[in-house]
Write an enzyme that holds these catalytic residues in place. Structure first.
Site, PDB file in Angstrom:
ATOM      1  N   HIS A   1      32.758  34.748  47.154  1.00  0.00           N
ATOM      2  CA  HIS A   1      32.187  35.029  45.841  1.00  0.00           C
ATOM      3  C   HIS A   1      32.729  36.335  45.262  1.00  0.00           C
ATOM      4  CE1 HIS A   1      29.998  37.245  48.765  1.00  0.00           C
ATOM      5  NE2 HIS A   1      28.817  37.314  48.179  1.00  0.00           N
ATOM      6  N   TYR A   2      32.835  37.351  46.092  1.00  0.00           N
ATOM      7  CA  TYR A   2      33.365  38.640  45.660  1.00  0.00           C
ATOM      8  C   TYR A   2      34.832  38.509  45.266  1.00  0.00           C
ATOM      9  CZ  TYR A   2      34.759  43.581  46.030  1.00  0.00           C
ATOM     10  OH  TYR A   2      35.257  44.842  45.787  1.00  0.00           O
TER      11      TYR A   2
END
Length: 274
Positions: free
Chosen positions: A161-162
């Site tokens: 996600h990052y």
């Protein structure tokens, strides 16, 4: 004709740094002030910002404390109004605010994990670029520096996600650079590697994880927030006046190294008989 050192002089310029209360943001805000800029300091923690403002003012520069949650677009717009009222104009925007949230395998990350990180790392940058970028385009100049990460340059297990948000920040940077170049506004990204901050403390505190990360850094050192400052000062001023749409990597050689930690161990022992 300006000297080479003059190209890094930010006297007379104004800058705003998001996520300025700690880590990379704090180091960058101080560095911009040392280079001569007046600095608007934006983050959620008022007390920490006030301490930083005192340091900026001790350098002979003006400091503006902006208590703001970058997740709230209305608060960003209010911060912009306050900045323009105090400084009159903004020359440099550093979009630094960001976070990781929970780390883990892709299948263990739920949609709330994704929503939180997308909102903090990407949407806040979009909102800030929209508000402050419109000002820069209208006045015909400025430098936007979006803090990305080497996580956005390749596959990053445990941080899907990052990494996605940081890749999107680089894409946004290049698009805005193309759209705003004719207006005299430069937009660049900066991609640090692993840096010792509150954000990375949990990773680096684990001996096995820390050793694994360090083994993949050819320079043999985890970065410090101060390592990022020179790159930001360069991108902020006339030294980089011909640079836009770039992604400057500051990672101790991590992304240029494809041999893996095992090969690095051999290389650090010097000549290898074959």
């Amino acid at each position: 004709m300006a000297s080479a050192l003059d190209l890094f002089d930010l006297k007379g310029k104004t800058a705003l740094v998001t996520g300025a209360s700690r880590g990379i943001g704090r180091a960058v805000a101080t560095g911009l002030a040392e280079a001569g800029a007046d600095v608007a300091l934006l983050a959620r923690g008022t007390t920490a910002l006030e301490r930083l403002a005192g340091e900026v003012e001790s350098l002979g520069r003006r400091a503006l404390v902006l208590t703001c949650d970058v997740n709230d677009s209305d608060q960003i717009r209010q911060a912009a109004r306050t900045t323009f009222a105090e400084f009159g104009a903004l020359d440099v925007l550093v979009n630094n605010a960001g976070g990781i949230g929970h780390a883990g395998p892709f299948l263990d990350l739920d949609f709330d994990d994704w929503r939180r990180v997308l909102r903090l790392n990407l949407e806040s940058t979009v909102h800030a670029c929209h508000v402050f970028g419109a000002h820069m385009v209208e006045r015909g100049g400025g430098s936007v520096i979006n803090i990305s990460s080497i996580a956005g340059l390749g596959g990053t297990p445990m941080l899907a996600h990052y990494a996605v948000t940081k890749a999107a920040v680089i894409s946004l940077t290049r698009t805005l650079a193309a759209e705003w170049a004719a207006a005299g506004v430069r937009v660049n990204a900066l991609a640090p590697g692993w840096v010792r901050t509150d954000l990375t403390r949990a990773f680096l505190a684990d001996p096995d994880a820390s050793a694994g990360l360090l083994a993949a850094v050819p320079s043999g050192a985890i970065g410090d927030p101060s390592d990022v400052v020179g790159s930001v000062v360069y991108l902020a001023g006339d030294a980089s006046r011909g640079v836009t749409g770039s992604c400057l990597v500051s990672d101790g050689g991590t992304t240029c190294f494809v041999g893996g930690p095992q090969l690095l161990g051999f290389l650090q022992h010097g000549r290898i008989p074959v």
